[in-house]
Design a protein around this motif. Structure first.
Motif, PDB file in Angstrom:
ATOM      1  N   PHE A  54      28.170 -40.754  25.257  1.00 27.27           N
ATOM      2  CA  PHE A  54      29.117 -41.577  26.022  1.00 27.27           C
ATOM      3  C   PHE A  54      29.167 -42.996  25.457  1.00 27.27           C
ATOM      4  O   PHE A  54      30.236 -43.589  25.339  1.00 27.27           O
ATOM      5  N   GLU A  55      27.992 -43.554  25.119  1.00 31.27           N
ATOM      6  CA  GLU A  55      27.964 -44.917  24.561  1.00 31.27           C
ATOM      7  C   GLU A  55      28.850 -44.993  23.310  1.00 31.27           C
ATOM      8  O   GLU A  55      29.564 -45.963  23.082  1.00 31.27           O
ATOM      9  N   MET A  56      28.737 -43.961  22.464  1.00 31.48           N
ATOM     10  CA  MET A  56      29.532 -43.952  21.240  1.00 31.48           C
ATOM     11  C   MET A  56      31.020 -43.763  21.566  1.00 31.48           C
ATOM     12  O   MET A  56      31.876 -44.474  21.031  1.00 31.48           O
ATOM     13  N   ALA A  57      31.317 -42.813  22.438  1.00 29.74           N
ATOM     14  CA  ALA A  57      32.720 -42.541  22.791  1.00 29.74           C
ATOM     15  C   ALA A  57      33.364 -43.790  23.393  1.00 29.74           C
ATOM     16  O   ALA A  57      34.511 -44.142  23.058  1.00 29.74           O
ATOM     17  N   GLU A  58      32.640 -44.475  24.251  1.00 32.59           N
ATOM     18  CA  GLU A  58      33.170 -45.684  24.892  1.00 32.59           C
ATOM     19  C   GLU A  58      33.491 -46.751  23.843  1.00 32.59           C
ATOM     20  O   GLU A  58      34.572 -47.341  23.852  1.00 32.59           O
ATOM     21  N   ARG A  59      32.527 -46.987  22.940  1.00 35.95           N
ATOM     22  CA  ARG A  59      32.763 -47.980  21.893  1.00 35.95           C
ATOM     23  C   ARG A  59      33.952 -47.581  21.026  1.00 35.95           C
ATOM     24  O   ARG A  59      34.768 -48.411  20.648  1.00 35.95           O
ATOM     25  N   LYS A  60      34.044 -46.285  20.693  1.00 33.18           N
ATOM     26  CA  LYS A  60      35.088 -45.846  19.758  1.00 33.18           C
ATOM     27  C   LYS A  60      36.495 -46.015  20.323  1.00 33.18           C
ATOM     28  O   LYS A  60      37.440 -46.204  19.563  1.00 33.18           O
ATOM     29  N   ILE A  61      36.638 -45.918  21.632  1.00 32.67           N
ATOM     30  CA  ILE A  61      37.985 -46.124  22.175  1.00 32.67           C
ATOM     31  C   ILE A  61      38.219 -47.582  22.546  1.00 32.67           C
ATOM     32  O   ILE A  61      39.341 -47.950  22.904  1.00 32.67           O
ATOM     33  N   GLY A  62      37.177 -48.423  22.469  1.00 33.87           N
ATOM     34  CA  GLY A  62      37.404 -49.851  22.672  1.00 33.87           C
ATOM     35  C   GLY A  62      36.867 -50.435  23.964  1.00 33.87           C
ATOM     36  O   GLY A  62      37.199 -51.565  24.319  1.00 33.87           O
ATOM     37  N   LEU A  63      36.052 -49.669  24.686  1.00 38.03           N
ATOM     38  CA  LEU A  63      35.411 -50.218  25.886  1.00 38.03           C
ATOM     39  C   LEU A  63      34.196 -51.059  25.489  1.00 38.03           C
ATOM     40  O   LEU A  63      33.505 -50.752  24.523  1.00 38.03           O
ATOM     41  N   ASP A  64      33.941 -52.097  26.254  1.00 34.30           N
ATOM     42  CA  ASP A  64      32.687 -52.836  26.136  1.00 34.30           C
ATOM     43  C   ASP A  64      31.751 -52.262  27.211  1.00 34.30           C
ATOM     44  O   ASP A  64      32.214 -51.674  28.181  1.00 34.30           O
ATOM     45  N   ILE A  65      30.436 -52.426  27.029  1.00 38.76           N
ATOM     46  CA  ILE A  65      29.503 -51.730  27.915  1.00 38.76           C
ATOM     47  C   ILE A  65      28.553 -52.703  28.600  1.00 38.76           C
ATOM     48  O   ILE A  65      27.947 -53.557  27.964  1.00 38.76           O
ATOM     49  N   ILE A  66      28.478 -52.574  29.919  1.00 41.51           N
ATOM     50  CA  ILE A  66      27.508 -53.348  30.709  1.00 41.51           C
ATOM     51  C   ILE A  66      26.273 -52.467  30.875  1.00 41.51           C
ATOM     52  O   ILE A  66      26.355 -51.398  31.483  1.00 41.51           O
ATOM     53  N   PRO A  67      25.122 -52.877  30.305  1.00 38.97           N
ATOM     54  CA  PRO A  67      23.941 -52.013  30.366  1.00 38.97           C
ATOM     55  C   PRO A  67      23.446 -51.822  31.796  1.00 38.97           C
ATOM     56  O   PRO A  67      23.554 -52.727  32.626  1.00 38.97           O
ATOM     57  N   PHE A  68      22.913 -50.653  32.048  1.00 40.20           N
ATOM     58  CA  PHE A  68      22.335 -50.349  33.360  1.00 40.20           C
ATOM     59  C   PHE A  68      21.096 -49.508  33.151  1.00 40.20           C
ATOM     60  O   PHE A  68      21.164 -48.446  32.544  1.00 40.20           O
ATOM     61  N   GLU A  69      19.954 -49.976  33.634  1.00 40.24           N
ATOM     62  CA  GLU A  69      18.731 -49.173  33.569  1.00 40.24           C
ATOM     63  C   GLU A  69      18.273 -48.859  34.983  1.00 40.24           C
ATOM     64  O   GLU A  69      17.908 -49.759  35.732  1.00 40.24           O
ATOM     65  N   ALA A  70      18.294 -47.583  35.332  1.00 35.67           N
ATOM     66  CA  ALA A  70      17.925 -47.178  36.689  1.00 35.67           C
ATOM     67  C   ALA A  70      16.546 -47.734  37.073  1.00 35.67           C
ATOM     68  O   ALA A  70      16.334 -48.207  38.186  1.00 35.67           O
ATOM     69  N   SER A  71      15.616 -47.730  36.098  1.00 33.59           N
ATOM     70  CA  SER A  71      14.235 -48.080  36.436  1.00 33.59           C
ATOM     71  C   SER A  71      14.053 -49.557  36.754  1.00 33.59           C
ATOM     72  O   SER A  71      13.080 -49.934  37.381  1.00 33.59           O
ATOM     73  N   THR A  72      14.971 -50.415  36.331  1.00 36.97           N
ATOM     74  CA  THR A  72      14.826 -51.835  36.648  1.00 36.97           C
ATOM     75  C   THR A  72      15.955 -52.321  37.552  1.00 36.97           C
ATOM     76  O   THR A  72      16.160 -53.516  37.707  1.00 36.97           O
ATOM     77  N   SER A  73      16.679 -51.396  38.153  1.00 38.77           N
ATOM     78  CA  SER A  73      17.816 -51.777  38.982  1.00 38.77           C
ATOM     79  C   SER A  73      17.391 -51.927  40.438  1.00 38.77           C
ATOM     80  O   SER A  73      16.258 -51.621  40.809  1.00 38.77           O
ATOM     81  N   SER A  74      18.311 -52.377  41.269  1.00 39.36           N
ATOM     82  CA  SER A  74      18.006 -52.572  42.688  1.00 39.36           C
ATOM     83  C   SER A  74      17.855 -51.250  43.422  1.00 39.36           C
ATOM     84  O   SER A  74      17.471 -51.236  44.590  1.00 39.36           O
ATOM     85  N   VAL A  75      18.163 -50.133  42.732  1.00 38.18           N
ATOM     86  CA  VAL A  75      17.870 -48.830  43.315  1.00 38.18           C
ATOM     87  C   VAL A  75      16.378 -48.786  43.651  1.00 38.18           C
ATOM     88  O   VAL A  75      15.954 -48.157  44.616  1.00 38.18           O
ATOM     89  N   GLN A  76      15.586 -49.518  42.877  1.00 37.12           N
ATOM     90  CA  GLN A  76      14.152 -49.644  43.166  1.00 37.12           C
ATOM     91  C   GLN A  76      13.887 -50.355  44.478  1.00 37.12           C
ATOM     92  O   GLN A  76      12.801 -50.258  45.028  1.00 37.12           O
ATOM     93  N   LYS A  77      14.847 -51.135  44.959  1.00 41.09           N
ATOM     94  CA  LYS A  77      14.693 -51.797  46.265  1.00 41.09           C
ATOM     95  C   LYS A  77      15.360 -50.976  47.359  1.00 41.09           C
ATOM     96  O   LYS A  77      15.623 -51.496  48.443  1.00 41.09           O
ATOM     97  N   GLY A  78      15.735 -49.730  47.061  1.00 38.39           N
ATOM     98  CA  GLY A  78      16.291 -48.871  48.090  1.00 38.39           C
ATOM     99  C   GLY A  78      17.810 -48.943  48.226  1.00 38.39           C
ATOM    100  O   GLY A  78      18.369 -48.426  49.195  1.00 38.39           O
TER     101      GLY A  78
END
Lengths: 294, 294, 294
Positions: A54-78
């Motif tokens: 997906f990262e490659m497909a997104e870049r190839k069509i011209g999308l920029d990407i906002i990184p998201f890591e589940a392990s350091t996200s607020s999902v950790q705060k519930g």
């Protein structure tokens, strides 16, 4: 704006259109779109190929990407999945890809999320982009689906690949055969597929699609040693020799080498395993094109 | 396509060319190349500077980057390194940088991977880009290598820096001296280097290269308290005063302040430690230029 | 080069300028700056919205981003924050955003770091960009601050939001009221704010700003069940009905639904919670503009 949640949701015409666009991208016909905006990939389960693809497909069509890591996200705060996705929408993200251990995770997002959601795999439910890339690979090989026999072999009951593929292949005119340990069969699948012995399957099928033994879904114990599994339910070098001349081997990867598939077959002449990975990028570009309607 | 796996693999001419290109990049002579494609950085060990340095070097020459996190990748599902890298190749990645705890991890990649592999550090083996940036920093300072004495001080036996640097420095005409705890010396190194007491080393050497005490490789116990180590084997403020006027201090970083190196010396006039970090980006740009042959 | 470390550091004129620039960005008046360089976001605590918001703001003004993951960085090898940031500076990073569990983490960076440092939240200290986005949201709603009453409700003593906001709102001419469990009040805050009962606060305030119950700062035990807390100190559907017609609800998010705020109020007509998130991007663009002086 068009979500992609399951294969069931797509009409046969839509499937055909996505495969057509994937073919176009595979031929290199890809102009980067200006101003498509931003994607975020929310993977709540480990993944190399789907996320990177997906990262490659997104870049190839011209999308920029906002990184998201589940392990350091607020999902950790519930934080709920809805609040996480709504936050990304408000921040300015234009499309989200989500892999989540819970079946139908996307149901909570349908009412108030106003950006397209692409299912990157939900629990033991569906994995629609894997299915579409499998279809694309089969179409590339055989020109179509009518009359083909596709054997899906292994841990059917835990496999989102099996679920999505049997449905789509049936609709497109192929016949699905299932094989593997009877303990791992799933009665709900057999309405549209036939359960047969592996030795018959490898001789009949045009496509032998081996599934990964998902150790992590069996609490580490699969009830067989890897060697036993390989001999009884794996595609061994011997079984490969009995396949029809034109038949191909597929696998969603990552492969457990010498468990479901002999090490020496991973890159053999019949294998389309790395071709599937390559096709994954083109198929996901087509899915993003549909989602963002460009 | 040219891998960079170890310093031994490079001819002296190739080393000279890389240092020349690094110099060019340091002078700001860098046009971004269009269409270089995509890099992926696979770090299976913690790293700030090497990973960030590659990330910067890649961006500066015009590569786009496909993120890879070892901890959330399919390596967690038991995927081999070969399958991971092959997957990235098929997805469309054009160059991979890999740091891995296993010595010679790259051997499994040599036959069937068709994109350049850059070794970002293998176990206690080599760390060729660190070596090249050290060489570049020394060349910048002294104009060349012939006749220089370079003291490498500390945990020689566990250090990939020591291993790569002694080999390259010898070939370029410098003399390598080793010092530090005798328990941490390595007989295989001493063929090409002399083991001397620290007090002699600091007075003789043109370059005093202090190594990091790698607590994590000694199971937390190094057999010395940090204070004891500092007094006996560290570069103290006192020892620095006995260095020759033109001599410099180097360290691959991160520094254990007041263990191998006095806190006040980290950014003293002789120190090239942060200069090394800056040079790392230019050197890696040169390595990527060689790998991608532009 | 201008750090942003705390609200106290900003003159009222500077606050006004940042809000003015945020307004300009909110209106879409944003030309990407060429050659702004590189940002790094160092988050040593979990975060979705602040990190993603900075990532988006950085991209929107034209910065490229060098990824940094605390969990896989050399901080794991004991590297100091100063050495980490200095390394990034030497690698070529032009601005750093830092969230860190230690109050005033930035003090060690002031002498020798020559790139702007933006505080993304320090321990129980300050969170200046959250404060500025709150101010921006209030200004958008009421046109200014003079004479407004703002009630901040909840865990005052652990809240960097409360600390930053009461200071700024006082300086801009608003009156701050505090409410919530008396155990969680903070005498040092009450010099400039009044402590009142929640039922009075919701009837009087123009802005009811609910704080998150930070389970993670109370070792899992807050001394109330979620239901008890909701009834006694939460904004219930009942209390919302007693708010003034023009009053709004704010929350720094993530919300504990049905703890400090009734689930049904999160996206009610009065709620500006997702508006705050949207405004966060514009405000951070303005803060970056100030830091990089373009």
């Amino acid at each position: 704006m068009k979500h992609l949640l399951s294969i069931s949701q797509l009409t046969t015409t839509e499937i055909t259109e996505i495969l057509h666009d994937a073919e176009m991208f595979a031929k290199g016909d890809c102009r980067i779109q200006k101003g498509l905006g931003y994607a975020a990939n929310l993977f709540f389960e480990p993944s190399t190929r789907t996320k990177s693809s997906f990262e490659m497909a997104e870049r190839k069509i011209g999308l920029d990407i906002i990184p998201f890591e589940a392990s350091t996200s607020s999902v950790q705060k519930g934080e709920t999945l809805y609040d996480t996705v709504k936050t990304l929408e408000m921040i300015g993200v234009n499309v989200v890809v989500i892999r989540h251990p819970q079946n139908h995770f996307y149901l909570s997002l349908m009412e108030n999320i106003h950006i397209p959601v692409i299912n990157g795999g939900d629990g033991s439910g569906q994995h629609p982009t894997q299915c579409l890339l499998d279809l694309f690979t089969i179409q590339q090989e055989f020109g179509g689906f009518k009359g083909l026999e596709v054997a899906i072999v292994g841990d059917i009951s835990h496999s989102r690949v099996a679920r999505s593929n049997q449905e789509a292949l049936n609709r497109l005119g192929a016949k699905v055969l299932f094989s593997g340990p009877h303990e791992w069969s799933d009665p709900s699948f057999q309405e549209n597929g036939q359960y047969i012995e592996l030795d018959e399957a490898v001789e009949r099928a045009d496509v032998v699609m081996m599934l990964r033994v998902q150790h992590e879904r069996h609490g580490g114990s699969i009830g067989f040693s890897p060697d036993q599994y390989h001999l009884k339910y794996g595609l061994t070098a011997d079984r490969e020799k009995r396949m029809k001349k034109s038949s191909i081997i597929m696998h969603p990867a990552p492969v457990n080498r010498n468990v479901e598939l002999a090490d020496e077959l991973v890159e053999c002449k019949r294998s389309r395993i790395f071709k599937q990975i390559q096709n994954g990028v083109f198929t996901r570009m087509a899915v993003l094109k549909r989602a963002l309607e460009f």
